[in-house]
Scaffold this motif. Structure first.
Motif, PDB file in Angstrom:
ATOM      1  N   UNK A 131      -9.107  68.490 -13.211  1.00  0.00           N
ATOM      2  CA  UNK A 131      -9.765  69.589 -12.516  1.00  0.00           C
ATOM      3  C   UNK A 131     -10.685  70.263 -13.527  1.00  0.00           C
ATOM      4  N   UNK A 132     -11.958  70.000 -13.468  1.00  0.00           N
ATOM      5  CA  UNK A 132     -12.852  70.414 -14.535  1.00  0.00           C
ATOM      6  C   UNK A 132     -13.889  71.407 -14.032  1.00  0.00           C
ATOM      7  N   UNK A 133     -14.591  72.001 -14.968  1.00  0.00           N
ATOM      8  CA  UNK A 133     -15.688  72.885 -14.604  1.00  0.00           C
ATOM      9  C   UNK A 133     -16.874  72.042 -14.148  1.00  0.00           C
ATOM     10  N   UNK A 134     -17.859  72.700 -13.520  1.00  0.00           N
ATOM     11  CA  UNK A 134     -19.002  71.974 -12.980  1.00  0.00           C
ATOM     12  C   UNK A 134     -19.888  71.401 -14.082  1.00  0.00           C
ATOM     13  N   UNK A 135     -19.902  72.039 -15.239  1.00  0.00           N
ATOM     14  CA  UNK A 135     -20.761  71.592 -16.337  1.00  0.00           C
ATOM     15  C   UNK A 135     -19.891  71.293 -17.552  1.00  0.00           C
ATOM     16  N   UNK A 136     -20.035  70.088 -18.090  1.00  0.00           N
ATOM     17  CA  UNK A 136     -19.141  69.649 -19.145  1.00  0.00           C
ATOM     18  C   UNK A 136     -19.222  70.499 -20.405  1.00  0.00           C
ATOM     19  N   UNK A 137     -20.377  71.135 -20.653  1.00  0.00           N
ATOM     20  CA  UNK A 137     -20.487  71.951 -21.860  1.00  0.00           C
ATOM     21  C   UNK A 137     -19.823  73.311 -21.678  1.00  0.00           C
ATOM     22  N   UNK A 138     -19.324  73.571 -20.494  1.00  0.00           N
ATOM     23  CA  UNK A 138     -18.662  74.821 -20.213  1.00  0.00           C
ATOM     24  C   UNK A 138     -17.184  74.597 -19.916  1.00  0.00           C
ATOM     25  N   UNK A 139     -16.435  75.677 -19.945  1.00  0.00           N
ATOM     26  CA  UNK A 139     -14.999  75.635 -19.686  1.00  0.00           C
ATOM     27  C   UNK A 139     -14.703  76.549 -18.510  1.00  0.00           C
ATOM     28  N   UNK A 140     -13.844  76.081 -17.638  1.00  0.00           N
ATOM     29  CA  UNK A 140     -13.376  76.911 -16.533  1.00  0.00           C
ATOM     30  C   UNK A 140     -11.987  77.435 -16.874  1.00  0.00           C
ATOM     31  N   UNK A 141     -11.848  78.746 -16.936  1.00  0.00           N
ATOM     32  CA  UNK A 141     -10.553  79.379 -17.151  1.00  0.00           C
ATOM     33  C   UNK A 141     -10.023  79.845 -15.807  1.00  0.00           C
ATOM     34  N   UNK A 142      -8.779  79.489 -15.525  1.00  0.00           N
ATOM     35  CA  UNK A 142      -8.144  79.854 -14.262  1.00  0.00           C
ATOM     36  C   UNK A 142      -6.929  80.722 -14.589  1.00  0.00           C
ATOM     37  N   UNK A 143      -7.012  81.989 -14.223  1.00  0.00           N
ATOM     38  CA  UNK A 143      -5.965  82.951 -14.575  1.00  0.00           C
ATOM     39  C   UNK A 143      -5.254  83.434 -13.322  1.00  0.00           C
ATOM     40  N   UNK A 144      -3.932  83.346 -13.325  1.00  0.00           N
ATOM     41  CA  UNK A 144      -3.144  83.807 -12.184  1.00  0.00           C
ATOM     42  C   UNK A 144      -2.784  85.277 -12.357  1.00  0.00           C
ATOM     43  N   UNK A 145      -2.816  86.024 -11.259  1.00  0.00           N
ATOM     44  CA  UNK A 145      -2.460  87.433 -11.253  1.00  0.00           C
ATOM     45  C   UNK A 145      -1.430  87.704 -10.171  1.00  0.00           C
ATOM     46  N   UNK A 146      -0.669  88.769 -10.357  1.00  0.00           N
ATOM     47  CA  UNK A 146       0.418  89.081  -9.433  1.00  0.00           C
ATOM     48  C   UNK A 146      -0.088  89.600  -8.102  1.00  0.00           C
ATOM     49  N   UNK A 147      -1.181  90.361  -8.118  1.00  0.00           N
ATOM     50  CA  UNK A 147      -1.686  90.978  -6.893  1.00  0.00           C
ATOM     51  C   UNK A 147      -3.204  90.881  -6.841  1.00  0.00           C
ATOM     52  N   UNK A 148      -3.745  91.051  -5.623  1.00  0.00           N
ATOM     53  CA  UNK A 148      -5.199  91.079  -5.476  1.00  0.00           C
ATOM     54  C   UNK A 148      -5.802  92.249  -6.241  1.00  0.00           C
TER      55      UNK A 148
END
Length: 283
Positions: free
Chosen positions: A42-59
């Motif tokens: 599961x990668x970011x759209x651009x290889x030179x970039x990084x996608x960080x996915x952070x989970x949170x408890x509430x909206x």
């Protein structure tokens, strides 16, 4: 009944900024941060970039974090409960300082002679021992607690710091946090570690806390620490030590100056990756 929906903040950053923004997400209350790049499925759209996915408890927590990010970001939701336990795969028993051995509540350990085992389940509160800011304070707690000390933890989160102090020999620990959801988590962790009779926690503001404490801990964020400097200094007993964390590289000088301005003496600055711990004392 429909299944619960949990928020993720997705942030696209240049690869060189990934560590710094990941640390920021932890500080903003993320319960877990996943990095996706060209090497992941599961990668970011651009290889030179990084996608960080952070989970949170509430909206509310997710939107609050989103508002403070400088990089392109959005919120997505996942339905169901499985995501909440996925990050646990990366939380292993960890030695912090010469005595403390952190054990996630779902993992077994075989302690070495002299180890003090701290069992932690952060639940929805910050403070698992994974993050550098928490480890910086834990190492100081290990060094400062000799036996019989009273400890105040401002911004206690999961209660990990106060519980650690009690396991190491402190006589009393009091945790405060502005987030009311942190309090039952902290009390439960004290119960798990059999120190509940010496631990208390509530949502009192530091300005409302009574008395002076030989050890004061505050793992928050640099701007808030600077704002709270007079109140934190007022809670510190003569000869006591105040351990400050949540401070990024480059912010430590400002934090040190703020606490020197209210009469405290700088003892040392510690570091781990981009994070700094500042330890000050009252003469």
């Amino acid at each position: 009944m429909s299944e619960p929906r949990y928020p993720y903040v997705h942030v696209t950053v240049p690869a060189d900024d990934a560590e710094l923004v990941s640390d920021q997400l932890w500080t903003l209350g993320a319960q877990g941060v996943e990095e996706r790049d060209a090497t992941t499925m599961l990668r970011s759209e651009h290889d030179e970039q990084v996608l960080l996915v952070a989970s949170f408890a509430t909206d509310e927590d997710a939107h609050r974090a989103l508002a403070q990010l400088a990089h392109p970001a959005k919120i997505e939701h996942v339905v169901g409960d499985e995501w909440r336990d996925a990050w646990r795969e990366y939380f292993h028993p960890t030695k912090v300082g010469p005595r403390l051995l952190l054990r996630p509540s779902w993992r077994e350990v075989t302690p070495e002679p002299g180890d003090v085992v701290l069992t932690i389940d952060p639940g929805g509160a910050f403070g698992s021992g994974i993050h550098e800011t928490t480890r910086l304070v834990l190492a100081e707690v290990d060094a400062l607690v000799k036996g019989g000390e009273r400890v105040l933890d401002v911004g206690c989160g999961s209660g990990i710091l106060g519980v650690a102090a009690l396991l190491l020999g402190a006589s009393e620990a009091y945790g405060t946090d502005i987030d009311p959801t942190a309090i039952p988590v902290a009390l439960e962790n004290a119960q798990i570690n059999h120190v509940a009779d010496r631990f208390r926690a509530d949502t009192a503001d530091v300005s409302e806390v009574e008395g002076e404490w030989p050890i004061v801990l505050a793992n928050i964020q640099a701007p808030i620490l600077i704002e709270m400097a007079p109140h934190l200094a007022a809670r510190l007993a003569p000869g006591g030590a105040l351990v400050l964390s949540g401070i990024l590289s480059g912010q430590d000088e400002g934090v040190r100056e703020a606490f020197e301005a209210v009469g405290l003496r700088h003892l040392r600055t510690t570091s781990e990756n981009e994070w700094r711990g500042v330890i000050v004392a009252r003469s």
